[in-house]
Design an enzyme around this catalytic site. Structure first.
Site, PDB file in Angstrom:
ATOM      1  N   LEU A   1      44.705 -30.445  -4.030  1.00 41.51           N
ATOM      2  CA  LEU A   1      44.656 -31.811  -3.499  1.00 41.51           C
ATOM      3  C   LEU A   1      45.104 -31.775  -2.042  1.00 41.51           C
ATOM      4  O   LEU A   1      46.253 -31.446  -1.754  1.00 41.51           O
ATOM      5  CB  LEU A   1      45.610 -32.680  -4.327  1.00 41.51           C
ATOM      6  CG  LEU A   1      45.473 -34.194  -4.317  1.00 41.51           C
ATOM      7  CD1 LEU A   1      44.096 -34.618  -4.794  1.00 41.51           C
ATOM      8  CD2 LEU A   1      46.555 -34.800  -5.206  1.00 41.51           C
ATOM      9  N   HIS A   2      44.191 -32.088  -1.113  1.00 43.81           N
ATOM     10  CA  HIS A   2      44.596 -32.035   0.284  1.00 43.81           C
ATOM     11  C   HIS A   2      43.885 -33.026   1.195  1.00 43.81           C
ATOM     12  O   HIS A   2      44.342 -33.251   2.314  1.00 43.81           O
ATOM     13  CB  HIS A   2      44.354 -30.628   0.841  1.00 43.81           C
ATOM     14  CG  HIS A   2      42.906 -30.352   1.150  1.00 43.81           C
ATOM     15  ND1 HIS A   2      42.002 -30.023   0.175  1.00 43.81           N
ATOM     16  CD2 HIS A   2      42.218 -30.387   2.315  1.00 43.81           C
ATOM     17  CE1 HIS A   2      40.809 -29.853   0.731  1.00 43.81           C
ATOM     18  NE2 HIS A   2      40.910 -30.061   2.022  1.00 43.81           N
ATOM     19  N   ARG A   3      42.796 -33.627   0.766  1.00 45.20           N
ATOM     20  CA  ARG A   3      42.021 -34.468   1.685  1.00 45.20           C
ATOM     21  C   ARG A   3      42.788 -35.732   2.046  1.00 45.20           C
ATOM     22  O   ARG A   3      43.466 -36.328   1.212  1.00 45.20           O
ATOM     23  CB  ARG A   3      40.663 -34.811   1.089  1.00 45.20           C
ATOM     24  CG  ARG A   3      39.721 -33.619   1.076  1.00 45.20           C
ATOM     25  CD  ARG A   3      38.302 -34.036   0.755  1.00 45.20           C
ATOM     26  NE  ARG A   3      37.427 -32.883   0.725  1.00 45.20           N
ATOM     27  CZ  ARG A   3      36.727 -32.437   1.764  1.00 45.20           C
ATOM     28  NH1 ARG A   3      36.819 -33.058   2.917  1.00 45.20           N
ATOM     29  NH2 ARG A   3      35.955 -31.377   1.655  1.00 45.20           N
TER      30      ARG A   3
ATOM     31  N   ARG B   1      50.754 -30.159   3.883  1.00 44.36           N
ATOM     32  CA  ARG B   1      50.650 -31.572   4.287  1.00 44.36           C
ATOM     33  C   ARG B   1      50.806 -32.494   3.086  1.00 44.36           C
ATOM     34  O   ARG B   1      51.434 -33.549   3.170  1.00 44.36           O
ATOM     35  CB  ARG B   1      49.293 -31.816   4.971  1.00 44.36           C
ATOM     36  CG  ARG B   1      49.150 -33.220   5.547  1.00 44.36           C
ATOM     37  CD  ARG B   1      47.962 -33.277   6.498  1.00 44.36           C
ATOM     38  NE  ARG B   1      46.729 -32.948   5.808  1.00 44.36           N
ATOM     39  CZ  ARG B   1      46.007 -33.846   5.152  1.00 44.36           C
ATOM     40  NH1 ARG B   1      46.412 -35.099   5.066  1.00 44.36           N
ATOM     41  NH2 ARG B   1      44.884 -33.499   4.566  1.00 44.36           N
TER      42      ARG B   1
ATOM     43  N   ASP C   1      39.830 -31.890  -4.824  1.00 45.79           N
ATOM     44  CA  ASP C   1      39.073 -32.684  -3.850  1.00 45.79           C
ATOM     45  C   ASP C   1      38.517 -31.777  -2.748  1.00 45.79           C
ATOM     46  O   ASP C   1      38.051 -32.249  -1.723  1.00 45.79           O
ATOM     47  CB  ASP C   1      39.925 -33.814  -3.266  1.00 45.79           C
ATOM     48  CG  ASP C   1      41.176 -33.334  -2.537  1.00 45.79           C
ATOM     49  OD1 ASP C   1      41.357 -32.104  -2.404  1.00 45.79           O
ATOM     50  OD2 ASP C   1      41.980 -34.180  -2.101  1.00 45.79           O
TER      51      ASP C   1
END
Length: 386
Positions: A225-227, A258, A299
Protein backbone atom coordinates in the site's frame (compact mmCIF):
# COMPACT_ATOMS: atom_id res chain seq x y z
CA UNK A 1 37.13 6.27 -30.61
CA UNK A 2 38.22 7.49 -34.06
CA UNK A 3 34.95 6.48 -35.63
CA UNK A 4 32.08 8.41 -33.99
CA UNK A 5 29.62 5.81 -35.26
CA UNK A 6 31.36 3.16 -33.18
CA UNK A 7 29.87 4.40 -29.89
CA UNK A 8 26.63 5.81 -28.54
CA UNK A 9 26.05 7.31 -25.10
CA UNK A 10 22.84 6.66 -23.21
CA UNK A 11 21.75 7.82 -19.78
CA UNK A 12 19.03 6.18 -17.69
CA UNK A 13 17.22 8.39 -15.18
CA UNK A 14 15.70 6.51 -12.25
CA UNK A 15 14.70 7.27 -8.69
CA UNK A 16 12.21 4.75 -7.29
CA UNK A 17 12.04 1.04 -6.54
CA UNK A 18 9.94 0.03 -9.62
CA UNK A 19 12.40 1.86 -11.87
CA UNK A 20 15.38 0.02 -10.41
CA UNK A 21 13.64 -3.26 -11.28
CA UNK A 22 13.01 -2.09 -14.86
CA UNK A 23 16.55 -0.76 -15.20
CA UNK A 24 18.31 -4.00 -14.20
CA UNK A 25 17.46 -6.09 -17.31
CA UNK A 26 18.26 -3.11 -19.56
CA UNK A 27 21.74 -2.94 -17.99
CA UNK A 28 22.20 -6.68 -18.61
CA UNK A 29 21.07 -6.37 -22.23
CA UNK A 30 23.48 -3.47 -22.82
CA UNK A 31 26.34 -5.44 -21.24
CA UNK A 32 25.53 -8.47 -23.43
CA UNK A 33 25.53 -6.25 -26.55
CA UNK A 34 28.94 -4.82 -25.68
CA UNK A 35 30.47 -8.17 -24.64
CA UNK A 36 29.40 -9.67 -27.97
CA UNK A 37 31.45 -7.00 -29.73
CA UNK A 38 28.50 -5.51 -31.60
CA UNK A 39 28.70 -1.94 -32.90
CA UNK A 40 28.02 0.67 -31.98
CA UNK A 41 29.31 0.14 -28.47
CA UNK A 42 26.92 1.51 -25.86
CA UNK A 43 28.29 3.69 -23.09
CA UNK A 44 25.52 3.70 -20.50
CA UNK A 45 25.40 5.81 -17.36
CA UNK A 46 22.80 6.05 -14.59
CA UNK A 47 21.44 9.14 -12.89
CA UNK A 48 19.67 8.45 -9.58
CA UNK A 49 17.36 11.31 -8.64
CA UNK A 50 17.22 10.21 -5.02
CA UNK A 51 13.42 10.07 -5.02
CA UNK A 52 13.69 6.89 -2.92
CA UNK A 53 16.56 7.43 -0.51
CA UNK A 54 15.79 4.86 2.20
CA UNK A 55 18.39 2.06 1.98
CA UNK A 56 15.67 -0.61 1.79
CA UNK A 57 14.04 1.23 -1.11
CA UNK A 58 17.15 2.16 -3.07
CA UNK A 59 20.69 0.90 -2.34
CA UNK A 60 19.54 -2.65 -1.55
CA UNK A 61 17.95 -2.92 -4.99
CA UNK A 62 21.13 -1.84 -6.76
CA UNK A 63 23.07 -4.52 -4.88
CA UNK A 64 20.51 -7.33 -5.27
CA UNK A 65 19.90 -6.68 -8.95
CA UNK A 66 23.53 -6.11 -9.90
CA UNK A 67 22.91 -2.59 -11.19
CA UNK A 68 26.09 -0.51 -11.76
CA UNK A 69 26.71 2.41 -9.43
CA UNK A 70 24.98 5.62 -10.53
CA UNK A 71 27.21 8.25 -12.08
CA UNK A 72 25.19 10.88 -10.21
CA UNK A 73 22.86 10.93 -7.21
CA UNK A 74 20.80 14.12 -7.20
CA UNK A 75 19.49 13.50 -3.65
CA UNK A 76 16.15 15.12 -4.41
CA UNK A 77 14.51 13.54 -1.37
CA UNK A 78 10.86 13.88 -0.42
CA UNK A 79 8.39 16.77 -0.24
CA UNK A 80 5.33 17.81 -2.16
CA UNK A 81 5.11 16.82 -5.82
CA UNK A 82 6.02 20.38 -6.84
CA UNK A 83 8.96 20.60 -4.44
CA UNK A 84 10.33 17.23 -5.47
CA UNK A 85 9.93 17.86 -9.19
CA UNK A 86 11.53 21.30 -8.87
CA UNK A 87 14.61 19.90 -7.10
CA UNK A 88 14.95 17.10 -9.65
CA UNK A 89 14.77 19.35 -12.71
CA UNK A 90 17.03 21.99 -11.14
CA UNK A 91 19.73 19.42 -10.33
CA UNK A 92 19.30 17.33 -13.46
CA UNK A 93 19.57 20.13 -16.03
CA UNK A 94 23.26 21.02 -15.48
CA UNK A 95 24.22 17.34 -15.43
CA UNK A 96 22.61 16.61 -18.80
CA UNK A 97 23.78 19.95 -20.24
CA UNK A 98 27.46 19.17 -19.68
CA UNK A 99 27.31 15.53 -20.77
CA UNK A 100 27.34 14.45 -24.41
CA UNK A 101 24.25 12.23 -24.47
CA UNK A 102 22.71 10.56 -27.52
CA UNK A 103 19.62 9.30 -25.70
CA UNK A 104 17.94 9.77 -22.33
CA UNK A 105 15.93 6.76 -21.12
CA UNK A 106 13.14 7.18 -18.57
CA UNK A 107 11.07 4.46 -16.93
CA UNK A 108 7.54 4.10 -15.64
CA UNK A 109 5.47 6.91 -14.16
CA UNK A 110 7.12 8.60 -11.16
CA UNK A 111 8.24 12.20 -10.67
CA UNK A 112 11.71 11.04 -11.73
CA UNK A 113 10.22 9.92 -15.06
CA UNK A 114 8.62 13.28 -15.69
CA UNK A 115 11.68 15.25 -14.57
CA UNK A 116 13.91 13.30 -16.97
CA UNK A 117 11.53 13.76 -19.90
CA UNK A 118 11.07 17.49 -19.21
CA UNK A 119 14.77 18.31 -18.97
CA UNK A 120 15.65 16.18 -21.99
CA UNK A 121 12.98 17.96 -24.05
CA UNK A 122 14.19 21.41 -23.00
CA UNK A 123 17.79 20.50 -23.86
CA UNK A 124 16.66 18.85 -27.12
CA UNK A 125 18.15 15.49 -26.19
CA UNK A 126 16.24 12.55 -27.75
CA UNK A 127 14.37 10.63 -25.06
CA UNK A 128 12.82 7.18 -24.85
CA UNK A 129 10.13 5.98 -22.44
CA UNK A 130 10.21 2.39 -21.20
CA UNK A 131 6.69 1.22 -20.25
CA UNK A 132 5.01 3.79 -22.48
CA UNK A 133 1.29 3.90 -23.20
CA UNK A 134 -0.02 2.54 -19.88
CA UNK A 135 -3.19 4.31 -18.81
CA UNK A 136 -5.49 4.12 -15.80
CA UNK A 137 -7.75 6.86 -17.29
CA UNK A 138 -7.86 8.47 -13.84
CA UNK A 139 -6.48 12.00 -14.17
CA UNK A 140 -6.48 12.54 -10.40
CA UNK A 141 -3.54 10.13 -10.10
CA UNK A 142 -0.11 11.82 -10.19
CA UNK A 143 1.22 8.71 -11.93
CA UNK A 144 -1.31 9.11 -14.75
CA UNK A 145 -0.35 12.75 -15.22
CA UNK A 146 3.34 11.81 -15.26
CA UNK A 147 3.01 8.98 -17.79
CA UNK A 148 0.80 10.90 -20.23
CA UNK A 149 3.02 13.99 -20.28
CA UNK A 150 6.14 11.84 -20.57
CA UNK A 151 4.73 9.97 -23.57
CA UNK A 152 4.00 13.26 -25.33
CA UNK A 153 7.54 14.53 -24.68
CA UNK A 154 9.50 11.44 -25.75
CA UNK A 155 10.36 10.47 -29.31
CA UNK A 156 10.63 6.71 -28.78
CA UNK A 157 7.79 4.96 -26.93
CA UNK A 158 8.54 1.41 -25.79
CA UNK A 159 5.21 -0.24 -25.02
CA UNK A 160 4.80 -3.35 -22.83
CA UNK A 161 1.56 -4.63 -24.42
CA UNK A 162 -0.89 -4.10 -27.28
CA UNK A 163 -3.28 -2.14 -25.06
CA UNK A 164 -0.53 0.41 -24.46
CA UNK A 165 0.08 0.75 -28.20
CA UNK A 166 -3.63 1.38 -28.75
CA UNK A 167 -3.68 3.99 -25.99
CA UNK A 168 -0.86 5.89 -27.68
CA UNK A 169 -2.58 5.69 -31.07
CA UNK A 170 -5.75 7.20 -29.58
CA UNK A 171 -3.64 10.14 -28.41
CA UNK A 172 -2.13 10.65 -31.87
CA UNK A 173 1.26 9.14 -31.03
CA UNK A 174 2.89 6.89 -33.61
CA UNK A 175 1.73 6.01 -37.10
CA UNK A 176 1.73 7.95 -40.34
CA UNK A 177 -0.41 10.79 -38.98
CA UNK A 178 1.83 11.60 -36.04
CA UNK A 179 3.20 15.07 -36.94
CA UNK A 180 6.33 14.51 -34.87
CA UNK A 181 6.93 11.02 -36.33
CA UNK A 182 7.41 9.50 -32.91
CA UNK A 183 8.30 5.82 -32.90
CA UNK A 184 6.10 3.35 -31.00
CA UNK A 185 7.48 -0.16 -30.54
CA UNK A 186 5.81 -3.14 -28.86
CA UNK A 187 8.63 -4.71 -26.84
CA UNK A 188 6.96 -6.44 -23.87
CA UNK A 189 7.44 -5.89 -20.17
CA UNK A 190 10.97 -5.51 -18.82
CA UNK A 191 9.64 -6.41 -15.35
CA UNK A 192 8.89 -9.89 -16.71
CA UNK A 193 12.54 -10.09 -17.80
CA UNK A 194 13.62 -9.10 -14.28
CA UNK A 195 11.40 -11.70 -12.66
CA UNK A 196 12.63 -14.51 -14.89
CA UNK A 197 16.26 -13.55 -14.28
CA UNK A 198 15.95 -13.39 -10.49
CA UNK A 199 13.34 -15.96 -9.46
CA UNK A 200 15.81 -18.88 -9.25
CA UNK A 201 18.11 -16.86 -6.99
CA UNK A 202 15.17 -15.81 -4.82
CA UNK A 203 14.06 -19.44 -4.48
CA UNK A 204 17.41 -20.43 -2.98
CA UNK A 205 16.63 -18.36 0.11
CA UNK A 206 12.88 -18.97 0.06
CA UNK A 207 12.69 -21.57 2.81
CA UNK A 208 14.93 -19.56 5.14
CA UNK A 209 12.98 -16.35 4.61
CA UNK A 210 9.60 -18.04 5.08
CA UNK A 211 10.79 -19.70 8.29
CA UNK A 212 12.22 -16.41 9.56
CA UNK A 213 8.80 -14.78 9.20
CA UNK A 214 6.95 -17.82 10.53
CA UNK A 215 4.98 -18.26 7.28
CA UNK A 216 3.60 -21.33 5.54
CA UNK A 217 3.15 -21.35 1.78
CA UNK A 218 -0.44 -20.58 0.81
CA UNK A 219 -1.38 -19.70 4.39
CA UNK A 220 -0.99 -15.92 4.37
CA UNK A 221 -1.96 -12.85 2.36
CA UNK A 222 0.47 -10.20 1.15
CA UNK A 223 -0.44 -6.50 1.33
CA UNK A 224 1.31 -3.52 -0.25
CA UNK A 225 0.00 0.00 0.00
CA UNK A 226 1.72 3.19 -1.11
CA UNK A 227 -0.27 5.28 -3.60
CA UNK A 228 -1.09 8.79 -2.48
CA UNK A 229 -4.83 8.48 -3.18
CA UNK A 230 -4.98 5.67 -0.59
CA UNK A 231 -2.41 6.82 1.95
CA UNK A 232 -3.02 10.58 2.06
CA UNK A 233 -6.72 10.28 2.92
CA UNK A 234 -7.37 8.94 6.39
CA UNK A 235 -10.80 7.51 5.56
CA UNK A 236 -9.46 5.50 2.62
CA UNK A 237 -6.48 4.15 4.53
CA UNK A 238 -8.66 3.31 7.55
CA UNK A 239 -11.21 1.50 5.36
CA UNK A 240 -8.53 -0.68 3.77
CA UNK A 241 -6.91 -1.53 7.09
CA UNK A 242 -10.32 -2.31 8.64
CA UNK A 243 -11.02 -4.87 5.93
CA UNK A 244 -7.57 -6.41 5.87
CA UNK A 245 -7.23 -6.86 9.62
CA UNK A 246 -10.33 -9.11 9.58
CA UNK A 247 -9.02 -11.56 6.99
CA UNK A 248 -8.83 -15.17 8.24
CA UNK A 249 -5.09 -15.62 7.62
CA UNK A 250 -2.01 -13.59 8.58
CA UNK A 251 -1.50 -10.54 6.36
CA UNK A 252 2.17 -9.73 5.74
CA UNK A 253 2.51 -6.00 5.19
CA UNK A 254 5.94 -4.60 4.13
CA UNK A 255 5.30 -0.96 4.98
CA UNK A 256 6.49 1.73 2.58
CA UNK A 257 8.31 4.51 4.54
CA UNK A 258 5.81 7.16 3.40
CA UNK A 259 2.85 4.96 4.38
CA UNK A 260 4.40 4.43 7.81
CA UNK A 261 4.91 8.16 8.31
CA UNK A 262 1.36 9.01 7.30
CA UNK A 263 -0.13 6.24 9.46
CA UNK A 264 1.74 7.60 12.47
CA UNK A 265 0.51 11.13 11.73
CA UNK A 266 -3.08 9.84 11.52
CA UNK A 267 -2.61 7.62 14.58
CA UNK A 268 -3.65 4.51 12.64
CA UNK A 269 -2.63 1.06 13.84
CA UNK A 270 -0.75 -0.94 11.19
CA UNK A 271 -0.64 -4.10 13.33
CA UNK A 272 -4.35 -4.60 13.96
CA UNK A 273 -6.00 -8.02 13.79
CA UNK A 274 -4.07 -10.43 11.59
CA UNK A 275 -1.90 -7.73 10.01
CA UNK A 276 1.83 -8.25 10.48
CA UNK A 277 3.61 -5.03 9.56
CA UNK A 278 7.26 -5.52 8.63
CA UNK A 279 10.02 -3.27 7.30
CA UNK A 280 10.33 -2.88 3.51
CA UNK A 281 11.94 -5.89 1.85
CA UNK A 282 14.28 -6.24 -1.09
CA UNK A 283 13.28 -7.42 -4.53
CA UNK A 284 14.26 -11.06 -3.99
CA UNK A 285 12.35 -11.32 -0.70
CA UNK A 286 9.35 -9.68 -2.34
CA UNK A 287 9.35 -12.27 -5.13
CA UNK A 288 9.31 -15.05 -2.55
CA UNK A 289 6.54 -13.44 -0.49
CA UNK A 290 4.48 -12.95 -3.65
CA UNK A 291 4.97 -16.45 -5.02
CA UNK A 292 3.87 -18.25 -1.86
CA UNK A 293 0.99 -15.98 -0.81
CA UNK A 294 -2.63 -17.18 -0.91
CA UNK A 295 -3.60 -13.87 -2.52
CA UNK A 296 -2.11 -10.44 -3.02
CA UNK A 297 -3.78 -7.18 -1.95
CA UNK A 298 -2.11 -4.14 -3.50
CA UNK A 299 -2.45 -0.69 -5.06
CA UNK A 300 0.81 -1.16 -6.98
CA UNK A 301 0.81 -1.64 -10.73
CA UNK A 302 4.07 -3.57 -10.65
CA UNK A 303 2.92 -5.97 -7.94
CA UNK A 304 -0.25 -6.71 -9.96
CA UNK A 305 1.91 -7.89 -12.85
CA UNK A 306 4.31 -9.87 -10.68
CA UNK A 307 1.37 -11.69 -9.09
CA UNK A 308 0.08 -12.45 -12.61
CA UNK A 309 3.45 -13.82 -13.73
CA UNK A 310 3.73 -15.98 -10.62
CA UNK A 311 0.18 -17.33 -10.88
CA UNK A 312 -1.05 -15.75 -7.64
CA UNK A 313 -4.55 -14.16 -7.54
CA UNK A 314 -4.55 -10.42 -6.92
CA UNK A 315 -7.04 -7.98 -5.36
CA UNK A 316 -6.33 -4.40 -6.43
CA UNK A 317 -7.22 -1.71 -3.89
CA UNK A 318 -8.19 0.80 -6.56
CA UNK A 319 -11.13 1.37 -8.90
CA UNK A 320 -8.98 1.07 -12.03
CA UNK A 321 -5.75 -0.47 -13.27
CA UNK A 322 -3.10 0.24 -15.90
CA UNK A 323 -3.06 -3.48 -16.60
CA UNK A 324 -6.58 -4.45 -17.77
CA UNK A 325 -5.16 -7.64 -19.26
CA UNK A 326 -4.74 -9.05 -15.75
CA UNK A 327 -8.43 -8.41 -15.01
CA UNK A 328 -9.55 -9.90 -18.34
CA UNK A 329 -7.51 -13.04 -17.59
CA UNK A 330 -9.30 -13.48 -14.25
CA UNK A 331 -6.05 -12.95 -12.34
CA UNK A 332 -6.96 -9.60 -10.83
CA UNK A 333 -10.10 -8.18 -9.18
CA UNK A 334 -10.65 -4.44 -8.74
CA UNK A 335 -12.05 -3.93 -5.23
CA UNK A 336 -11.46 -0.25 -4.56
CA UNK A 337 -11.31 0.74 -0.89
CA UNK A 338 -14.77 -0.30 0.31
CA UNK A 339 -14.46 -2.73 3.21
CA UNK A 340 -17.22 -5.09 2.05
CA UNK A 341 -15.93 -5.09 -1.54
CA UNK A 342 -12.40 -5.97 -0.41
CA UNK A 343 -13.59 -8.86 1.74
CA UNK A 344 -15.85 -10.16 -1.06
CA UNK A 345 -13.02 -10.00 -3.61
CA UNK A 346 -10.69 -11.95 -1.33
CA UNK A 347 -13.33 -14.61 -0.65
CA UNK A 348 -14.20 -15.17 -4.32
CA UNK A 349 -12.65 -18.30 -5.85
CA UNK A 350 -9.67 -17.62 -8.08
CA UNK A 351 -9.90 -18.24 -11.81
CA UNK A 352 -7.41 -20.60 -13.45
CA UNK A 353 -5.36 -18.08 -15.43
CA UNK A 354 -1.93 -19.67 -15.22
CA UNK A 355 -2.07 -21.45 -18.58
CA UNK A 356 -2.96 -18.35 -20.56
CA UNK A 357 -0.31 -16.80 -22.76
CA UNK A 358 1.28 -13.66 -21.35
CA UNK A 359 0.16 -10.45 -23.07
CA UNK A 360 3.40 -8.84 -21.90
CA UNK A 361 5.91 -10.68 -24.07
CA UNK A 362 8.15 -13.68 -23.57
CA UNK A 363 10.84 -12.25 -21.30
CA UNK A 364 12.92 -10.69 -24.09
CA UNK A 365 11.76 -7.09 -23.67
CA UNK A 366 15.12 -5.67 -22.59
CA UNK A 367 16.83 -7.04 -25.70
CA UNK A 368 14.12 -5.52 -27.88
CA UNK A 369 14.46 -2.18 -26.06
CA UNK A 370 18.18 -2.06 -26.84
CA UNK A 371 17.56 -3.06 -30.47
CA UNK A 372 14.89 -0.37 -30.91
CA UNK A 373 17.07 2.34 -29.39
CA UNK A 374 19.99 1.41 -31.63
CA UNK A 375 17.66 1.42 -34.63
CA UNK A 376 16.39 4.85 -33.63
CA UNK A 377 19.95 6.12 -33.24
CA UNK A 378 20.83 4.98 -36.75
CA UNK A 379 17.71 6.68 -38.12
CA UNK A 380 18.58 9.92 -36.30
CA UNK A 381 21.99 9.94 -37.93
CA UNK A 382 20.54 9.29 -41.37
CA UNK A 383 18.11 12.18 -40.97
CA UNK A 384 20.89 14.47 -39.75
CA UNK A 385 22.94 13.60 -42.84
CA UNK A 386 20.06 14.34 -45.27
Amino acid sequence: MDNPRAMVRWTSIVGARPQFIKLAPICRAIAAHNQAGHLPKIEHSIIHTGQHYDSAMAELFFVELGIPEPAYNLRAGSGTHAEQLARMTERLEPVLAREWIDRVIVYGDTNSTLAGALVAARLEIPAAHVEAGCRSHNWSMPEEQNRVITDHLCGVLLAPCRTAVKNLAREGIGGARDPRKRKVALVGDVMFDALLANLAVAEVCAELNMRRLGLVAGQYYLLTLHRSENTNKSERLASILSAVEDLPLPVVFPVHPRTLRIAKELNLNLDGGNIRAIAPVGYLDMLVLTKYARKILTDSGGVQKEAFYLGVPCVTLREETEWPETVEAGANRLAGIDRAAILAAVEQPAADFRRKASPFGQGKASELVVAELLRGHAEDRRHAAD
